[in-house]
Write an enzyme that holds these catalytic residues in place. Structure first.
Site, PDB file in Angstrom:
ATOM      1  CE  LYS A  65     -10.758 -63.104   1.520  1.00  0.00           C
ATOM      2  NZ  LYS A  65      -9.091 -63.104   1.859  1.00  0.00           N
ATOM      3  N   GLY A  66     -13.043 -68.640   1.029  1.00  0.00           N
ATOM      4  CA  GLY A  66     -13.576 -69.325   1.971  1.00  0.00           C
ATOM      5  C   GLY A  66     -13.227 -70.774   2.279  1.00  0.00           C
ATOM      6  N   GLY A 103       1.685 -57.458  12.691  1.00  0.00           N
ATOM      7  CA  GLY A 103       1.049 -58.121  13.708  1.00  0.00           C
ATOM      8  C   GLY A 103      -0.705 -57.865  13.459  1.00  0.00           C
ATOM      9  CG  ASP A 124       3.223 -66.715  -2.190  1.00  0.00           C
ATOM     10  OD1 ASP A 124       2.571 -66.023  -2.102  1.00  0.00           O
ATOM     11  OD2 ASP A 124       2.688 -67.834  -2.489  1.00  0.00           O
ATOM     12  CB  THR A 148      -0.467 -66.056  -1.937  1.00  0.00           C
ATOM     13  OG1 THR A 148       0.074 -65.259  -2.980  1.00  0.00           O
ATOM     14  CG2 THR A 148      -2.052 -66.468  -2.598  1.00  0.00           C
ATOM     15  CG  ASP A 168      -8.152 -66.142   2.820  1.00  0.00           C
ATOM     16  OD1 ASP A 168      -8.677 -65.182   2.994  1.00  0.00           O
ATOM     17  OD2 ASP A 168      -7.713 -66.286   1.507  1.00  0.00           O
TER      18      ASP A 168
END
Length: 318
Positions: free
Chosen positions: A42-43, A240, A261, A263, A267
């Protein structure tokens, strides 16, 4: 805030991507395709997203001593993120196993690895650099004590602290309230309210219509602000986002795309918000940018690889 530097204190992983027709039930085995390795965490995802939207980005984190370390940082380097404060430690680099089904839904298992070595002592040594940034971004994939320490140390600085409470970790109510911007999805918003109030909160219905989803998120954002959060952004995927501030909550409409996707879309959103804030955009304008960036990220596979680049002198997408 117009200091264009964003620091991300967060996880760096290698992602193992699996494609399946449907996600397996408990005890079930399904056949799939993929098996490819790509940079994640995530970072790191948020750092890449911010850099590709024009911010100068500094990454604080750790990778292991294994062969995955160089791949985990490849797109950080390619996107121009500074790795001066990324440590190399003994042991494995963080790993995430990501399964994506035919409806673009995913399930993720994360093994922290080197990320568990990003402790308060490491961050303390980096505080002079962090305090010189315009925005510092934190998530829930580092040790709890590290995130708590970082928020507290930056509380009285001029830095805007963006806290993405994902996954939800049991931060103190004081730390959550100390962040300038809290970014969560609906389920994480409910968990954040639990941490702030210590009282049971209503669940989000699984079959809500779009209008109900937006109304629910507007109410959640108002509740977070009433509980002492300085400002809150609730991401709603295909609906949104909602921005909550003391003057009220507003809906940021979605950008319609055909997702393949999802994924890393959250982030991408967080990184784009950070880039917008560092450039001097209002939180609402930064969220509008982030909705567009996240939408572009879901039309191809992978996380960091799918993040769009800014073109020109204004926040625009390639």
């Amino acid at each position: 805030m117009s200091n264009g530097t964003v620091a991300v204190v967060g996880s760096i992983n290698i992602d193992l991507l699996l494609m399946v027709d449907r996600l397996p039930a408990a005890g079930e085995t399904v056949l799939g395709t993929g098996g490819t390795l790509s940079p994640g965490g995530k970072g790191a995802n948020q750092a890449v997203a911010a850099a590709r939207q024009g911010a100068t980005v500094l990454m604080v984190g750790a990778v292991g001593s294994d062969a995955h370390a160089s791949e985990a940082t490849r797109l950080l380097q390619d996107s121009g993120v500074s790795l001066d404060l990324v440590a190399a430690v003994e042991g494995p680099t963080g790993l995430a196993v990501v399964s994506v089904d035919s409806n673009a839904e995913n399930s993720i298992v994360v093994i922290p690895g080197a990320n568990n070595h990003v402790d308060s002592n490491m961050v303390a040594a980096d505080l002079p650099r962090l305090r010189s940034c315009g925005v510092v971004v934190l998530q829930g994939e580092l040790p709890l004590a590290t995130t708590d320490f970082t928020v507290r140390e930056l509380r009285d600085s001029e830095v805007l602290v963006v806290l993405n409470l994902a996954p939800v970790i049991p931060l103190s109510a004081e730390s959550i309230r100390s962040a300038d911007v809290l970014i969560v999805n609906e389920h994480e918003a409910i968990e954040a309210l639990r941490l702030l109030s210590k009282e049971p909160q209503p669940q989000v219905g699984p079959e809500m219509h779009d209008a109900d989803t937006v109304r629910s998120a507007l109410a959640l954002a108002d509740s977070l602000v009433s509980a002492g959060v300085q400002s809150a952004v609730i991401t709603l995927g295909a609906c949104g986002a909602v921005v909550g501030e003391t003057r009220g909550s507003v809906h940021v409409p979605p950008v319609a795309v055909d997702a393949v996707d999802t994924t890393g879309a959250g982030d991408a959103f967080v990184g784009a918000v950070a880039a917008g804030l560092a450039e001097g955009l209002s939180l609402h304008a930064a969220a509008e940018l982030a909705v567009a960036v996240a939408a572009q990220s879901v039309i191809s596979y992978g996380a960091q690889e799918s993040y769009p680049w800014r073109t020109g002198s204004s926040p625009a997408l390639s």
